[in-house]
Design an enzyme around this catalytic site. Structure first.
Site, PDB file in Angstrom:
ATOM      1  N   HIS A 100       0.849  -1.198   0.000  1.00 46.78           N
ATOM      2  CA  HIS A 100       0.000   0.000   0.000  1.00 46.78           C
ATOM      3  C   HIS A 100       0.886   1.250   0.000  1.00 46.78           C
ATOM      4  O   HIS A 100       1.910   1.289   0.683  1.00 46.78           O
ATOM      5  CB  HIS A 100      -0.928  -0.010   1.220  1.00 46.78           C
ATOM      6  N   GLU A 179      -4.128   1.713  -7.361  1.00 41.83           N
ATOM      7  CA  GLU A 179      -4.511   2.840  -6.510  1.00 41.83           C
ATOM      8  C   GLU A 179      -3.626   4.047  -6.828  1.00 41.83           C
ATOM      9  O   GLU A 179      -2.536   4.179  -6.252  1.00 41.83           O
ATOM     10  CB  GLU A 179      -4.337   2.483  -5.032  1.00 41.83           C
TER      11      GLU A 179
END
Ligand code: PGA
Length: 261
Positions: A100, A179
């Site tokens: 992430h 993302e």
């Protein structure tokens, strides 16, 4: 027929222990109902580590699944503060987010490099845990037309490994969560043509490297009940990685329902 989607709720550190427990106890019946709306819906909750086990117990024998927000790049040993893929497996986690951008960018001390992410990937596969590998360009990459260069670098070690170890996967889904950093927590969503071209590129690259792996592509970054409709138009999308909007049950519920009505 409705499309199959996986909705991954990344609660980050937005909910503390008591808030997480309240979230599920107050909404238990609705969550179960939501997961049964269609056979095509998979719901994966990713709370912080100490909350995982109690929640897994609460949802035992239901369709609701759980994932870690990260795991160690090491198998076992003197690594204070880290959680192994083995432990995640033992408590019943079937998914785990790795790479992430909030870890790549803020946790320099944990070395969230592409190399470490690949090690985590490998350990998760060994535990039969579905990795959710996050990739995404920064705003300056995008402005400099370097998106594909960044994504290629972020994917390279994962794809090399998948190619080498294709025999190990046995149908285990492997998620690539696109993302874009400039969309995370900003309320901004990418232009649909731009998104479509990136997702198509990811599908092509993954299938080319390891055609027998069950690749699934997710999108994450400011997904909300207001913009979820727009994603229905995109073909190469298997689901969503949802941060802030997933921490309020009513918002999360609206996102899922709006994809199925
Ligand atoms: P957001 O976060 O939905 O709050 O933008 C998504 C993520 O970081 O996974």
């Amino acid at each position: 027929m409705s499309k199959k989607y996986t909705f991954v709720a990344n609660w980050k550190m937005l909910l503390d222990f008591n808030e997480s427990i309240s979230y599920v106890t107050e909404n238990f019946d609705q969550l179960i109902k939501l997961s049964r709306l269609s056979n095509n819906i998979s719901i994966v909750l990713c709370p912080s580590f100490p909350v995982l086990y109690p929640l897994i117990k609460i949802f035992e024998s239901t369709k609701i699944q759980f994932g870690g927000q990260n795991c160690s790049a090491h198998n076992k040993g003197a690594f204070t503060g880290q959680v192994s893929a083995q432990t995640l497996h033992d408590i019943g986690c079937r998914y785990c987010i790795i790479g992430h951008s909030e870890i790549r960018n803020y946790n320099h001390e944990t070395h969230e490099t592409d190399e470490f992410i690949a090690k985590k990937f490998d350990l998760l596969i060994d535990q039969n845990i579905a990795p959710i590998v996050c990739i995404g360009e920064s705003l300056s990459d995008k402005n400099d037309n370097k998106t594909l260069i960044t994504l290629t670098t972020q994917l390279k070690k994962i794809l090399d490994l998948a190619k080498l170890e294709e025999h190990k996967f046995n149908g285990l889904p492997v998620f690539i969560a696109y993302e874009p950093e400039w969309c995370i927590g900003t309320g901004v969503m990418p232009d649909l043509d731009y998104l479509d071209s990136i997702l198509t590129w990811i599908c092509t690259e993954t299938a080319k490297s390891a055609p027998h792996v069950n690749w699934q592509v997710l999108y994450g970054g400011s997904v909300s009940p207001e913009n979820i409709y727009k994603f229905a138009e995109i073909d190469n999308l298997s689901g969503f990685l949802i941060g802030k909007s997933s921490t309020q049950f009513q918002e999360f519920e609206k996102i899922i329902k709006r994809m199925y009505y």
